[in-house]
Write a protein that holds these residues in place. Structure first.
Motif: not given
Length: 418
Positions: A123-127
């Motif tokens: 999720q953080a890789l995208g956000g």
């Protein structure tokens, strides 16, 4: 063509350059995008006790899901900088938001802590695409002082998220489980994707894009690391953010479990500190015009150090919330005077490699945040001392990093000026 002055005039799109949105419009778009980060971090904080019970773990273990999210932010930003310099700002941003939405849905259906931690990392890789590219777009349009002013505007817009996020999360918990929080984050990511697709123009013309090899990209990062001023300012901002993440990671236990604040009242404490951060960031818009970027953030670092030292003493002496909360408020609010200015000062010299500079700056800062959050979890001893000790340590490091450097001594045998 983009403007590099502290202000610019809106212009229609032409064949020679991208459309330049108004400062207000840019602040609203990028602020909404940047708000996705604190929303993702803060909305699930009130669910820590319920999440721990649901997955059969303790709260210290749940805190590690925040650390894995921050680690994902640190790693992912390194990729988005070069991608934004090569493919423009919009395409990597839209792809990152798509990944964020998918990972948020996975978080909602996980049944164990390792799976949740992994999904949070993805999720953080995208956000993190929004974090890198919003800073890059600002640098596309503004010089140092103008950037500092717009970063302050972004903090006003995105500052609403830390106020509303825990409150929204606590209200969701009244009618649904913690899983519904991640469904809400997927919906927010979808809204952000459509907002960017429909309203944010490309700010990097095709003729200015850089198609470098991996070796050239690594050389760019290497050159940035060797820039002493960039490194000091980036890590100073990182330690300031790290103090905030130590507070974010530790505060659910400290207030809900230790001081028996209800999950529905906890957001009001959290929101009050966020309001202080917003107010300071808006004061910063006025101060940088009159005092300059460097003087403002150096003064604010001293204020933060004194506030965190007072907070540590209040916990050490068991003085209670009456003494803790004012010191905590001042310490968090000082970030509104530090973060916009260190970001602007660090990014100012790098127009040609703004994407890579933004990525490395974000990676350094999120690495500091991940380390601080992990430290709070590892040092957990059933008291508030681990949280406030990590916060004070971060403030001490920031004060060392922003201290004026002593001028190099003249070579031996040289004449001193008279």
């Amino acid at each position: 063509m983009t403007s590099r002055s502290s202000t610019f005039t809106p212009a229609a799109s032409t064949e020679t350059g991208p459309e330049i949105p108004s400062e207000l419009r840019l602040a609203l778009i990028l602020g909404a995008l940047s708000a996705l980060g604190p929303l993702t971090i803060d909305m699930y904080l009130p669910s820590f006790p319920a999440l721990a019970r649901s997955l059969g773990v303790n709260i210290a273990a749940v805190q590690l899901t925040l650390a894995t999210y921050l680690a994902g932010l640190a790693v992912g930003q390194l990729a988005y900088g070069p991608l934004a310099d090569r493919f423009g700002r919009r395409l990597p941003l839209l792809a990152g938001l798509g990944l964020y939405i998918a990972a948020s849905l996975v978080c909602a259906v996980t049944t164990n802590l390792p799976a949740l931690a992994t999904a949070r990392f993805i999720q953080a890789l995208g956000g993190c695409s929004g974090m890198v590219i919003s800073r890059t777009v600002v640098r596309d349009h503004f010089d140092e002082r103008g950037s500092a002013r717009l970063y302050s505007s972004l903090m006003l817009v995105m500052g609403v998220a830390p106020i509303l996020a825990p409150l929204l999360g606590s209200q969701v918990l009244l009618v649904a489980s913690w899983r519904a929080i991640f469904l809400a984050l997927a919906l927010a990511g979808t809204a952000a994707l459509f907002l960017i697709a429909l309203t944010l123009p490309e700010s990097l013309p095709v003729q200015h894009r850089q198609r470098h090899s991996l070796a050239a990209i690594l050389r760019t990062f290497g050159g940035l690391v060797r820039e002493r001023r960039f490194l000091r300012l980036s890590i100073a901002g990182g330690t300031t953010q790290a103090a905030m993440f130590a507070y974010i990671s530790g505060s659910p236990f400290v207030f809900i479990e230790l001081f028996h604040v209800s999950p529905q009242r906890y957001p009001f404490i959290f929101g009050a500190n966020a309001l202080g951060l917003i107010a300071a960031s808006q004061l910063n818009r006025w101060l940088v015009v009159r005092l300059g970027v460097i003087r403002v953030f150096r003064g604010a670092v001293v204020v933060a150090l004194l506030a965190h030292a007072t907070l540590w003493l209040s916990v050490r002496l068991d003085a209670g919330l009456l003494f803790m909360l004012p010191a905590l408020f001042v310490g968090i609010a000082s970030g509104g005077l530090i973060l916009p200015n260190v970001t602007a000062a660090a990014m100012a010299p790098f127009s040609a490699t703004a994407g890579s500079a933004s990525a490395l700056l974000g990676t350094l800062q999120m690495t500091c945040g991940a380390l601080a959050s992990t430290a709070v979890s590892i040092l957990a001893d059933g008291t508030a001392l681990p949280m406030v000790t990590v916060m004070l340590t971060c403030a001490v490091l920031a004060s060392i990093l922003v201290a004026p450097e002593r001028p190099a001594p003249p070579p031996a045998g040289s004449l001193r000026p008279t």
